[in-house]
Design a protein around this motif. Structure first.
Motif, PDB file in Angstrom:
ATOM      1  N   GLU A  26      -6.176   7.984   2.877  1.00 34.83           N
ATOM      2  CA  GLU A  26      -5.217   7.113   2.198  1.00 34.83           C
ATOM      3  C   GLU A  26      -3.978   6.881   3.055  1.00 34.83           C
ATOM      4  OE1 GLU A  26      -5.362   5.331  -0.556  1.00 34.83           O
ATOM      5  OE2 GLU A  26      -7.407   6.006  -0.966  1.00 34.83           O
ATOM      6  N   THR A  75     -11.484   5.907  10.242  1.00 33.79           N
ATOM      7  CA  THR A  75     -10.718   5.436  11.400  1.00 33.79           C
ATOM      8  C   THR A  75     -11.029   6.238  12.656  1.00 33.79           C
ATOM      9  OG1 THR A  75      -8.855   6.932  10.980  1.00 33.79           O
ATOM     10  CG2 THR A  75      -8.802   4.765   9.891  1.00 33.79           C
ATOM     11  N   GLN A  88      -2.537   3.492  13.166  1.00 35.60           N
ATOM     12  CA  GLN A  88      -2.441   3.279  11.716  1.00 35.60           C
ATOM     13  C   GLN A  88      -1.144   3.822  11.122  1.00 35.60           C
ATOM     14  OE1 GLN A  88      -5.054   4.434  13.349  1.00 35.60           O
ATOM     15  NE2 GLN A  88      -6.842   3.220  12.782  1.00 35.60           N
ATOM     16  N   ASN A  98       0.850  -1.185   0.000  1.00 38.51           N
ATOM     17  CA  ASN A  98       0.000   0.000   0.000  1.00 38.51           C
ATOM     18  C   ASN A  98       0.890   1.241   0.000  1.00 38.51           C
ATOM     19  OD1 ASN A  98      -2.538  -1.395   0.127  1.00 38.51           O
ATOM     20  ND2 ASN A  98      -2.012  -1.920   2.230  1.00 38.51           N
ATOM     21  N   LYS A 150      -3.979   4.082   5.459  1.00 40.77           N
ATOM     22  CA  LYS A 150      -3.967   2.736   4.859  1.00 40.77           C
ATOM     23  C   LYS A 150      -2.609   2.365   4.285  1.00 40.77           C
ATOM     24  CE  LYS A 150      -7.365   3.626   2.003  1.00 40.77           C
ATOM     25  NZ  LYS A 150      -8.429   3.428   0.962  1.00 40.77           N
ATOM     26  N   SER A 151      -1.663   3.288   4.341  1.00 41.91           N
ATOM     27  CA  SER A 151      -0.414   3.122   3.594  1.00 41.91           C
ATOM     28  C   SER A 151       0.732   2.578   4.441  1.00 41.91           C
ATOM     29  CB  SER A 151       0.014   4.473   2.995  1.00 41.91           C
ATOM     30  OG  SER A 151      -0.981   4.967   2.125  1.00 41.91           O
TER      31      SER A 151
END
Length: 248
Positions: free
Chosen positions: A128, A106, A174, A28, A131-132
């Motif tokens: 984004e 989130t 995250q 990702n 999620k990376s």
């Protein structure tokens, strides 16, 4: 092209290949472009953006999930400076959570400017980012500093760092393993110092900043070189760089 320039381009091409190779081990990946051109000239694509798009194509051919966002095309309001406001440090507090599941799935996006400006689109980046595994910023250097699009974005992300250093919270889960890098292209002044500063910023944000994810290319070390010929030559030199680093 002189011998010294050939050596310079060869070195930058090597660093670019190293960046791509490193990203091939991730899945990702977020690439954020920030340089600008006149919107009615779609054929005139900034050099850093061209590189990001070439890297995206390569990584997708390798089966990687890659997101590219042109930050300049988003509506991102100016940072409100809530870190040092009259009422004290109020940046990234729980009350600043963006209460929209679509924009903030989130629940970690906390920025007053996102709440106070209904058309603000910073959430498109934070969504984004959360999620990376890796994020790389592609940035032009202007007047010895990062361009204004990047600076506006990075200031708006202050709540990520402030929640830990000033509010005493744990790092955002995250982002605990996020790796960050920056690719800087300038013409004649201060690129190396800009690179050093931004990598330090990443570390203060709590992000890992491996050497492989960052590099800078400066056409000349002569700060007074501003001729039209030099700018045209820089375009040609960049074309050589692309072919050496990522041939089609």
């Amino acid at each position: 092209m002189t011998g010294s320039k050939k050596e310079n381009i060869g070195l930058i091409a090597t660093k670019c290949r190293r960046l791509v190779k490193y990203l091939e081990a991730k899945n990702n990946i977020l690439l954020l472009t920030t340089s600008t051109r006149y919107q009615e000239h779609p054929w005139d694509i900034p050099k850093t953006t061209q590189l990001a798009l070439r890297i995206e194509k390569h990584l997708k051919q390798k089966g990687k999930h890659v997101a590219v966002i042109d930050v300049a095309n988003l509506r991102i309001h100016t940072c409100e400076g809530n870190i040092s406001a009259q009422r004290g440090n109020n940046c990234g507090v729980l009350e600043a959570k963006l209460r929209d599941k679509g924009k903030n799935p989130t629940g970690q996006h906390r920025c007053w400017a996102s709440i106070n400006n209904k058309d603000d689109q910073l959430y498109k980046i934070s969504r984004e980012l959360f999620k990376s595994q890796a994020v790389v910023f592609f940035v032009s250097v202007r007047w010895g500093q990062t361009n204004s699009v990047y600076q506006r974005l990075f200031e708006r992300l202050s709540w990520i760092e402030n929640r830990v250093t000033s509010l005493g919270e744990k790092p955002i889960p995250q982002l605990k393993k996020l790796e960050a890098g920056i690719v800087l292209f300038g013409h004649n002044w201060n690129d190396e110092q800009v690179l050093k500063t931004q990598k330090q910023n990443f570390e203060w944000f709590g992000w890992k900043a491996p050497e492989a994810l960052s590099f800078n290319w400066q056409y000349t070390k002569d700060a007074d070189e501003e001729s039209s010929e030099s700018y045209r030559d820089a375009v040609a030199e960049f074309g050589v760089l692309l072919q050496l680093a990522l041939p089609r």
